[in-house]
Structure formats: structure tokens, C-alpha cells
Motif scaffolding. Sequence first.
Motif, PDB file in Angstrom:
ATOM      1  N   ILE A  43       0.856  -1.205   0.054  1.00 41.38           N
ATOM      2  CA  ILE A  43       0.039  -0.004  -0.013  1.00 41.38           C
ATOM      3  C   ILE A  43       1.116   1.347  -0.057  1.00 41.38           C
ATOM      4  CG2 ILE A  43      -1.661   1.218   1.172  1.00 41.38           C
ATOM      5  CD1 ILE A  43      -2.573  -1.351   2.545  1.00 41.38           C
ATOM      6  N   LEU A  44       0.929   1.934  -0.905  1.00 33.76           N
ATOM      7  CA  LEU A  44       1.858   3.131  -1.071  1.00 33.76           C
ATOM      8  C   LEU A  44       1.443   4.144  -0.705  1.00 33.76           C
ATOM      9  CD1 LEU A  44       2.541   2.747  -5.117  1.00 33.76           C
ATOM     10  CD2 LEU A  44       3.764   1.700  -3.087  1.00 33.76           C
ATOM     11  N   SER A  45       2.309   5.291  -0.359  1.00 32.63           N
ATOM     12  CA  SER A  45       2.044   6.328   0.594  1.00 32.63           C
ATOM     13  C   SER A  45       1.081   7.243  -0.148  1.00 32.63           C
ATOM     14  CB  SER A  45       3.062   7.528   0.788  1.00 32.63           C
ATOM     15  OG  SER A  45       3.749   7.591  -0.790  1.00 32.63           O
ATOM     16  N   ASN A  46       0.616   7.295  -1.256  1.00 31.76           N
ATOM     17  CA  ASN A  46      -0.292   7.901  -2.040  1.00 31.76           C
ATOM     18  C   ASN A  46      -1.799   7.169  -2.026  1.00 31.76           C
ATOM     19  OD1 ASN A  46       0.074   5.900  -3.905  1.00 31.76           O
ATOM     20  ND2 ASN A  46       0.674   7.523  -5.612  1.00 31.76           N
ATOM     21  N   GLY A  47      -1.714   6.260  -1.336  1.00 32.36           N
ATOM     22  CA  GLY A  47      -2.988   5.362  -1.334  1.00 32.36           C
ATOM     23  C   GLY A  47      -2.930   4.189  -2.417  1.00 32.36           C
ATOM     24  N   GLN A  48      -2.273   4.320  -3.500  1.00 38.32           N
ATOM     25  CA  GLN A  48      -2.264   3.464  -4.747  1.00 38.32           C
ATOM     26  C   GLN A  48      -1.824   2.050  -4.228  1.00 38.32           C
ATOM     27  OE1 GLN A  48      -4.072   4.337  -7.674  1.00 38.32           O
ATOM     28  NE2 GLN A  48      -4.384   5.944  -6.256  1.00 38.32           N
ATOM     29  N   LEU A  49      -1.906   1.080  -5.008  1.00 39.11           N
ATOM     30  CA  LEU A  49      -1.310  -0.243  -4.629  1.00 39.11           C
ATOM     31  C   LEU A  49      -0.259  -0.694  -5.715  1.00 39.11           C
ATOM     32  CD1 LEU A  49      -4.879  -2.169  -4.152  1.00 39.11           C
ATOM     33  CD2 LEU A  49      -3.191  -1.060  -2.253  1.00 39.11           C
ATOM     34  N   GLY A  50       0.853  -1.373  -5.216  1.00 38.32           N
ATOM     35  CA  GLY A  50       1.782  -1.973  -5.930  1.00 38.32           C
ATOM     36  C   GLY A  50       1.432  -3.239  -6.684  1.00 38.32           C
ATOM     37  N   GLU A  51       2.559  -4.113  -7.334  1.00 36.63           N
ATOM     38  CA  GLU A  51       1.965  -5.343  -7.879  1.00 36.63           C
ATOM     39  C   GLU A  51       2.072  -6.118  -7.092  1.00 36.63           C
ATOM     40  OE1 GLU A  51       1.385  -5.492 -11.012  1.00 36.63           O
ATOM     41  OE2 GLU A  51       1.241  -3.479 -11.516  1.00 36.63           O
ATOM     42  N   PRO A  52       0.941  -7.248  -7.210  1.00 36.73           N
ATOM     43  CA  PRO A  52       0.861  -8.439  -6.301  1.00 36.73           C
ATOM     44  C   PRO A  52       1.983  -9.150  -6.224  1.00 36.73           C
ATOM     45  CG  PRO A  52      -1.123  -8.061  -7.646  1.00 36.73           C
ATOM     46  CD  PRO A  52      -0.412  -6.997  -8.036  1.00 36.73           C
ATOM     47  N   LYS A  53       2.224  -9.720  -5.072  1.00 38.60           N
ATOM     48  CA  LYS A  53       3.498 -10.842  -4.965  1.00 38.60           C
ATOM     49  C   LYS A  53       2.931 -12.111  -4.452  1.00 38.60           C
ATOM     50  CE  LYS A  53       6.802  -6.820  -4.600  1.00 38.60           C
ATOM     51  NZ  LYS A  53       7.541  -6.139  -3.748  1.00 38.60           N
ATOM     52  N   ASN A  54       3.142 -13.057  -4.874  1.00 35.17           N
ATOM     53  CA  ASN A  54       2.837 -14.403  -4.406  1.00 35.17           C
ATOM     54  C   ASN A  54       3.776 -14.513  -3.272  1.00 35.17           C
ATOM     55  OD1 ASN A  54       2.922 -17.457  -4.199  1.00 35.17           O
ATOM     56  ND2 ASN A  54       1.392 -17.354  -5.776  1.00 35.17           N
ATOM     57  N   LEU A  55       3.178 -15.500  -1.946  1.00 36.25           N
ATOM     58  CA  LEU A  55       3.905 -15.605  -0.785  1.00 36.25           C
ATOM     59  C   LEU A  55       4.794 -16.788  -1.063  1.00 36.25           C
ATOM     60  CD1 LEU A  55       1.679 -15.061   1.983  1.00 36.25           C
ATOM     61  CD2 LEU A  55       2.745 -13.389   0.610  1.00 36.25           C
ATOM     62  N   GLY A  56       4.919 -17.508  -2.229  1.00 35.52           N
ATOM     63  CA  GLY A  56       5.842 -18.567  -2.566  1.00 35.52           C
ATOM     64  C   GLY A  56       5.483 -19.742  -1.950  1.00 35.52           C
ATOM     65  N   SER A  57       6.406 -20.767  -2.256  1.00 32.75           N
ATOM     66  CA  SER A  57       6.032 -22.426  -1.865  1.00 32.75           C
ATOM     67  C   SER A  57       6.084 -22.814  -0.594  1.00 32.75           C
ATOM     68  CB  SER A  57       7.048 -23.206  -2.830  1.00 32.75           C
ATOM     69  OG  SER A  57       8.451 -22.933  -2.515  1.00 32.75           O
ATOM     70  N   THR A  58       6.663 -21.760   0.151  1.00 30.76           N
ATOM     71  CA  THR A  58       6.594 -22.247   1.814  1.00 30.76           C
ATOM     72  C   THR A  58       5.142 -22.144   2.049  1.00 30.76           C
ATOM     73  OG1 THR A  58       8.714 -21.540   2.153  1.00 30.76           O
ATOM     74  CG2 THR A  58       7.447 -21.725   4.010  1.00 30.76           C
ATOM     75  N   ILE A  59       4.347 -21.181   1.774  1.00 28.58           N
ATOM     76  CA  ILE A  59       3.080 -21.141   2.033  1.00 28.58           C
ATOM     77  C   ILE A  59       2.034 -21.524   1.159  1.00 28.58           C
ATOM     78  CG2 ILE A  59       1.298 -19.357   2.408  1.00 28.58           C
ATOM     79  CD1 ILE A  59       3.343 -19.239   4.565  1.00 28.58           C
ATOM     80  N   ASN A  60       2.276 -21.303  -0.258  1.00 30.52           N
ATOM     81  CA  ASN A  60       1.398 -21.975  -1.174  1.00 30.52           C
ATOM     82  C   ASN A  60       1.642 -23.368  -1.658  1.00 30.52           C
ATOM     83  OD1 ASN A  60      -0.181 -19.369  -1.466  1.00 30.52           O
ATOM     84  ND2 ASN A  60       1.378 -18.411  -2.277  1.00 30.52           N
ATOM     85  N   THR A  61       0.553 -24.170  -2.128  1.00 31.33           N
ATOM     86  CA  THR A  61       0.547 -25.372  -2.547  1.00 31.33           C
ATOM     87  C   THR A  61      -0.191 -25.485  -3.949  1.00 31.33           C
ATOM     88  OG1 THR A  61      -1.322 -26.461  -1.351  1.00 31.33           O
ATOM     89  CG2 THR A  61       0.738 -26.324  -0.209  1.00 31.33           C
ATOM     90  N   ILE A  62      -0.308 -26.712  -4.425  1.00 35.13           N
ATOM     91  CA  ILE A  62      -1.228 -26.692  -5.385  1.00 35.13           C
ATOM     92  C   ILE A  62      -2.523 -26.614  -5.239  1.00 35.13           C
ATOM     93  CG2 ILE A  62       0.720 -28.178  -6.813  1.00 35.13           C
ATOM     94  CD1 ILE A  62      -0.852 -30.754  -6.312  1.00 35.13           C
ATOM     95  N   HIS A  63      -2.739 -26.945  -3.787  1.00 36.18           N
ATOM     96  CA  HIS A  63      -4.200 -26.800  -3.349  1.00 36.18           C
ATOM     97  C   HIS A  63      -4.743 -25.448  -2.997  1.00 36.18           C
ATOM     98  CE1 HIS A  63      -4.300 -31.234  -4.099  1.00 36.18           C
ATOM     99  NE2 HIS A  63      -3.092 -31.170  -3.197  1.00 36.18           N
ATOM    100  N   ARG A  64      -5.538 -25.424  -2.070  1.00 37.43           N
ATOM    101  CA  ARG A  64      -6.269 -24.046  -1.591  1.00 37.43           C
ATOM    102  C   ARG A  64      -5.404 -23.543  -0.557  1.00 37.43           C
ATOM    103  NH1 ARG A  64     -12.099 -25.733  -0.506  1.00 37.43           N
ATOM    104  NH2 ARG A  64     -12.387 -23.407   0.186  1.00 37.43           N
ATOM    105  N   GLU A  65      -5.145 -22.276  -0.547  1.00 36.14           N
ATOM    106  CA  GLU A  65      -4.808 -21.268   0.485  1.00 36.14           C
ATOM    107  C   GLU A  65      -5.563 -20.127   0.400  1.00 36.14           C
ATOM    108  OE1 GLU A  65      -2.291 -24.391   0.555  1.00 36.14           O
ATOM    109  OE2 GLU A  65      -2.212 -23.268  -1.258  1.00 36.14           O
TER     110      GLU A  65
END
Length: 212
Positions: free
Chosen positions: A96-118
Motif C-alpha cells: 500500500i503506497l503512501s499515496n494510497g495506490q497499490l503496487g504489484e501483487p506478489k505471491n507468498l511462495g512455495s513455503t506457504i502456497n501449494t497446488i491446493h487451496r490457501e
Amino acid sequence: INSKEHESNAVFTKDGKTMYFTGSNRGKLEKDKIKNLKIYRAELINNKWQNVTDLSINNAAFSTEHPALNKDETKLYFSSDRDGDSGSFDLYYVDILSNGQLGEPKNLGSTINTIHREQFPFINHDTIYFSSTGHFGLGNLDVFKSVIKQDGTFSTPVNLANGINSPLDDFGYVVNKDNSFGYFSSNRKGGVGSDDIYLFKKDKETAGFCGI
């Protein structure tokens, strides 16, 4: 805020003046007649929620849902089934940028995410809680926790075990600031309906769960 469609999973800034919430795409139906979910932002002005904004991270072609804020409210965490993820739904964050705009989404990576649902992220201090069908658990959606390290990486997710989890779906976990009590949803046996809300309390001596 509320419409004839779907609204849920609201999170508020500390000053109570900004809300992020999940809602149905308020545009036209897609070809398959399905309306995906989006995250909207609203502002409290003169004690009324106004300026409902369709965030830049949304797209009618996929779902973006379950907003959560980090401690200093500089990052918005969420779940999405957008292209390029690891599986069904992955967890992401966006600055969340200082002007209220949003940056680019970043995936949390394979430690958190799997081929199933998170799904259903929630942040308390330096810990992220979420529900997953991909990490080893008791069955269906289970609640897990992972420490967010200073370098932005994550510790191996830990299952909250049978103090919270069951063989059915357990999700929407939230906890108060000092981790003494919280709430979650579940469709476990013994409830009143399909998905019920449960209260839990922590045992101060053992740091475990003392009942729901």
C-alpha cells in the motif's frame, strides 16, 4: 456497502476510517454466468461508509478475496486464483503506497502456497494465519500459522492441531492482539447449521487452546 449480492471478510485500519472487504464483482456476468469476487475499499466520512473503490488488483476473470492488513498497514494480504499461481487459490500481498495506490501483487511462495487451496489470511504481529487444503492436516481446510521473518520469508507452516482443527473445514481464523482469544468458522459436526462461528480461548499456562 451492502448489495443484493455477496459481501464478507471485512478488515479495518486502526483509525477505523478505511475498510477493505470482499464482494461480488459488481459488473456484468461473465460468459459462464459466474461473478468472481473482488476486494473493495471504502472510507468512513461523516459516520457513513462512502467512496467504495474497486481495487487495481482485481480482475473480472478471477477472484480476489479475503483482505488482511499487516501491523503497520503497509501491506494488504489476500487470496486469489489468478493466472500464475501455484494451484487453486494462493496467498499474495501487495504494498500500500503512501499515496494510497497499490503496487504489484506478489505471491507468498512455495513455503506457504501449494497446488491446493490457501485462503483466509489473517495477520497478528509477525504471524500469518491461514487455511489450507494442501498442507498436512486433519482434513479439508485446516488453520495454519507461519512467522513472517524480517527478510520477508516465512517459517514452515504449523498446523494448529485439534485444538482448532477438525476433519471438516476450519477457516476464517482471527485472534485478538495478545492471542488470548479469537474466533473461527467451521462446518464440523455438532454445529447449528452449515458453517458456524466458534469462540476459542488460550490456556495461559500451556499456551495451548483451552476450549471452544
